[in-house]
Design a protein around this motif. Structure first.
Motif, mmCIF file in Angstrom:
data_model
loop_
_atom_site.group_PDB
_atom_site.id
_atom_site.type_symbol
_atom_site.label_atom_id
_atom_site.label_comp_id
_atom_site.label_asym_id
_atom_site.label_seq_id
_atom_site.Cartn_x
_atom_site.Cartn_y
_atom_site.Cartn_z
ATOM 1 N N ASP A 66 0.845 -1.191 0.000
ATOM 2 C CA ASP A 66 0.000 0.000 0.000
ATOM 3 C C ASP A 66 0.879 1.238 0.000
ATOM 4 N N ALA A 67 0.502 2.236 -0.827
ATOM 5 C CA ALA A 67 1.310 3.437 -1.008
ATOM 6 C C ALA A 67 0.787 4.636 -0.226
ATOM 7 N N GLY A 68 0.128 4.402 0.895
ATOM 8 C CA GLY A 68 -0.182 5.477 1.826
ATOM 9 C C GLY A 68 -1.585 6.054 1.737
ATOM 10 N N ASP A 69 -1.937 6.821 2.777
ATOM 11 C CA ASP A 69 -3.286 7.373 2.969
ATOM 12 C C ASP A 69 -4.336 6.266 2.974
ATOM 13 N N ALA A 70 -4.065 5.248 3.747
ATOM 14 C CA ALA A 70 -5.061 4.193 3.943
ATOM 15 C C ALA A 70 -6.157 4.659 4.883
ATOM 16 N N VAL A 71 -5.938 5.781 5.559
ATOM 17 C CA VAL A 71 -6.884 6.256 6.571
ATOM 18 C C VAL A 71 -7.385 7.651 6.233
ATOM 19 N N GLN A 72 -8.422 8.051 6.934
ATOM 20 C CA GLN A 72 -9.038 9.374 6.959
ATOM 21 C C GLN A 72 -10.010 9.587 5.801
ATOM 22 N N GLY A 73 -11.248 9.924 6.157
ATOM 23 C CA GLY A 73 -12.222 10.230 5.129
ATOM 24 C C GLY A 73 -13.606 9.677 5.394
ATOM 25 N N THR A 74 -13.742 8.750 6.345
ATOM 26 C CA THR A 74 -15.062 8.241 6.703
ATOM 27 C C THR A 74 -15.165 8.160 8.221
ATOM 28 N N LEU A 75 -16.372 7.843 8.691
ATOM 29 C CA LEU A 75 -16.588 7.735 10.138
ATOM 30 C C LEU A 75 -15.768 6.617 10.769
ATOM 31 N N PHE A 153 12.789 -3.041 -2.348
ATOM 32 C CA PHE A 153 11.668 -2.109 -2.211
ATOM 33 C C PHE A 153 12.121 -0.908 -1.391
ATOM 34 N N ILE A 154 11.831 0.308 -1.887
ATOM 35 C CA ILE A 154 12.099 1.537 -1.157
ATOM 36 C C ILE A 154 10.800 2.334 -1.045
ATOM 37 N N ALA A 155 10.810 3.398 -0.239
ATOM 38 C CA ALA A 155 9.600 4.204 -0.038
ATOM 39 C C ALA A 155 9.970 5.674 0.003
ATOM 40 N N ILE A 156 9.315 6.485 -0.841
ATOM 41 C CA ILE A 156 9.584 7.913 -0.894
ATOM 42 C C ILE A 156 8.336 8.675 -0.437
ATOM 43 N N ASN A 157 8.523 9.523 0.568
ATOM 44 C CA ASN A 157 7.421 10.278 1.163
ATOM 45 C C ASN A 157 7.530 11.762 0.830
ATOM 46 N N LEU A 158 6.388 12.454 0.907
ATOM 47 C CA LEU A 158 6.352 13.883 0.592
ATOM 48 C C LEU A 158 6.963 14.713 1.715
ATOM 49 N N LEU A 200 7.898 2.460 -3.756
ATOM 50 C CA LEU A 200 6.564 2.882 -3.331
ATOM 51 C C LEU A 200 6.665 4.365 -3.001
ATOM 52 N N SER A 201 5.712 5.146 -3.450
ATOM 53 C CA SER A 201 5.823 6.581 -3.201
ATOM 54 C C SER A 201 4.489 7.166 -2.779
ATOM 55 N N HIS A 202 4.582 8.234 -1.981
ATOM 56 C CA HIS A 202 3.394 9.040 -1.673
ATOM 57 C C HIS A 202 3.776 10.494 -1.884
ATOM 58 N N ILE A 203 4.013 10.848 -3.155
ATOM 59 C CA ILE A 203 4.424 12.204 -3.498
ATOM 60 C C ILE A 203 3.584 12.798 -4.629
ATOM 61 N N GLY A 204 2.836 11.964 -5.350
ATOM 62 C CA GLY A 204 2.010 12.449 -6.437
ATOM 63 C C GLY A 204 2.586 12.114 -7.798
ATOM 64 N N TYR A 205 1.693 12.022 -8.780
ATOM 65 C CA TYR A 205 2.095 11.578 -10.114
ATOM 66 C C TYR A 205 2.736 12.687 -10.937
ATOM 67 N N ASN A 206 1.988 13.755 -11.239
ATOM 68 C CA ASN A 206 2.567 14.778 -12.125
ATOM 69 C C ASN A 206 2.118 16.196 -11.822
ATOM 70 N N SER A 207 1.565 16.432 -10.638
ATOM 71 C CA SER A 207 1.203 17.795 -10.260
ATOM 72 C C SER A 207 1.337 17.935 -8.752
ATOM 73 N N GLY A 208 1.765 19.128 -8.333
ATOM 74 C CA GLY A 208 1.962 19.365 -6.911
ATOM 75 C C GLY A 208 3.378 19.819 -6.633
#
Length: 501
Positions: A66-75, A153-158, A200-208
């Motif tokens: 999983d590449a992050g933000d598995a949480v937040q958004g529902t009750l 496997f490596i992981a890049i975060n924002l 694995l990354s959580h930085i965004g595809y092509n904008s931001g």
């Protein structure tokens, strides 16, 4: 290093013609606590498990990541703080997980508690966790061996600055994502002698905010696959105008860059031929065709939590005459106007204006009954309305940030901006041009007041008041007052920040 990898897409749901001994990487990102199917009938974590179990039953070598933000958004997250997501993801058997920005929403202590109980291996290559409670649970990389082939496997975060509240990620030090990705991949290829590197990354595809997945792909010589998140980009090879998923790297090779959108509507599947190291890629839809195969044991884990969620979703507080939608600003204007009213009451007299970011509003509201649960899902963050005194020049800088994302919520204010430059050409507060030397009293939320969502100039302001309630409680209260009480709410879709014609 892979040379000119042939990457072929297969129709979603179709069988792949490949060896059972290949490596299959199943991946998700930005599922955002979407435990149940979404309003469009897609997604649902119990359905996702059907897919995972099916692939594992048929294939020898399977990784689930999983590449992050598995949480937040529902009750489920609002009420239980990540416990539901963790239990069901553990039940599904995730091998690797990385952090998104929303994993930090409840602070380091709460995050550490959930990660400590997780059965997955957690990775981060460019967060220095030294001295924090998270440090012992994270590795900078892992190496897995499948039929004689070593896969790193490596992981890049924002960068947390401007995206994650500083108080919620205290002690976490950001390391340059581009440098960390390339140097660690080089180490894995040349020192550890791995055959492939998967980022694995959580930085965004092509904008931001850079670096982005495409930046890392183009700069790297040693990364072979990037599995991304954060931008909610649906990279589906079957779509005619799909984002580019075969990206040329610095060595002239073609590498795979993938992402599954958001809310668990798809599971990504990368099938790697371990002899040639050639990957194929498809998206598997998560939909109602899977319902007859849901695992009763997994459903039993969810059931007690679902009962509590459903009970709150049933508490009616008002009615909407038409859908309240974020995209047309009807919902954004409503929430910002409530922030203005609540801020003015907190101040004892009318404030100069209010600001609310679109990103703080997580879902639309359907026509008909407005319930407490829907408001809590729409505004899930632990934000509070605050009053700030801010110099006009700093307020103008904030308007430019909002213009750069084509407008946010403002009340008792308006602006005209140039989409090409992302700068405002006119700003009015209470009908008068903004004075850069004047101090304005503004109602907003504490996340923005401390520089969140890149509103860095707001950090120069002085807080002068704070609500004792979380934002969704204030919104629920004000929907029970004039001018909303007893009336069907109609969306105001007039743009208050308008692009220059």
């Amino acid at each position: 290093m892979l040379s000119k990898i042939l990457i072929s897409a297969v129709a979603a749901g179709a069988a792949l013609c490949s060896s059972a001994d290949n490596l299959v990487i199943l991946h998700t990102n930005d599922t955002h606590s979407a435990i149940d199917p979404a309003a469009d009938g897609k997604g649902g974590i119990l359905r996702r498990k059907v897919i995972v179990d099916s692939v594992r039953a048929a294939r020898k070598n399977v990784m689930l990541v999983d590449a992050g933000d598995a949480v937040q958004g529902t009750l489920y997250y609002t009420l239980f703080g990540g416990e539901v997501e963790r239990k069901l993801m553990d039940d599904m058997g995730y091998d690797l997980q990385i952090l998104g920005n929303h994993e930090f929403d409840s602070g380091m202590e709460a995050l550490s508690k959930q990660v400590a109980q997780s059965k997955a291996q957690w990775l981060t290559t460019n967060y220095d966790m030294s001295g924090t409670a998270l440090d012992e649970f994270f590795a900078p990389y892992v190496i897995k061996e499948f039929d004689g082939k070593r896969i790193g496997f490596i992981a890049i975060n924002l960068d947390p600055d401007g995206m994650i509240s500083a108080a919620n990620c205290a002690g976490v030090k950001y390391l340059d994502g581009m440098k960390a990705a390339n140097s660690t991949a080089w180490h894995l290829k040349h020192n550890e002698r791995v055959d492939m590197v998967v980022a694995l990354s959580h930085i965004g595809y092509n904008s931001g905010v850079k670096p982005l997945d495409t930046d890392i792909a183009k700069s790297s010589e040693d990364i072979d696959i990037i599995i991304g998140g954060h931008s909610h980009t649906l990279i589906n090879p079957e779509l005619e105008n799909a984002p580019e998923w075969r990206v040329a790297n610095a060595a002239g090779d073609t590498i795979l860059v993938v992402q599954t959108g958001s809310l668990g509507r798809y599971v990504g599947e990368i099938d790697i031929d371990l002899e040639t190291l050639r990957p194929t890629y498809r998206l598997i839809p998560v939909d109602s065709r899977l319902d007859s195969r849901i695992d009763p044991a997994s459903a039993a884990i969810l059931e007690p939590y679902r009962h509590d969620v459903d009970s709150i979703l049933g508490i009616k507080i008002g009615r909407a005459a038409a859908p309240l939608v974020k995209a047309d600003f009807g919902l954004v204007n409503l929430i910002t106007d409530i922030v203005y009213r609540a801020g003015s009451d907190l101040n004892g007299k009318a404030v100069d204006m209010a600001v609310m970011n679109k990103g703080g509003i997580r879902c639309d509201m359907p026509a008909g009954n407005i319930t407490r649960g829907l408001i809590m899902q729409m505004l899930p963050f632990d934000n509070r309305i605050v009053l700030i005194d801010i110099k006009g020049s700093d307020l103008a800088a904030g308007f430019d940030v909002m213009a750069g994302r084509l407008g946010d919520g403002v009340s008792n204010a308006s602006a005209v901006f140039d989409p090409a430059t992302g700068k405002c050409t006119q700003i009015y507060i209470g009908g008068k041009p903004l004075d850069p030397e004047k101090t304005y009293r503004v109602a907003t939320i504490d996340y923005l007041a401390t520089g969140g969502d890149y509103m860095r100039s707001f950090k120069n302001a002085t807080e002068t008041g704070r609500s004792s309630n979380v934002l969704y409680d204030d919104v629920i209260t004000y929907l029970g007052k004039k001018p909303y009480k007893g009336k069907k709410i109609k969306p105001d879709t007039n743009l208050r920040m308008t692009p220059k014609s």
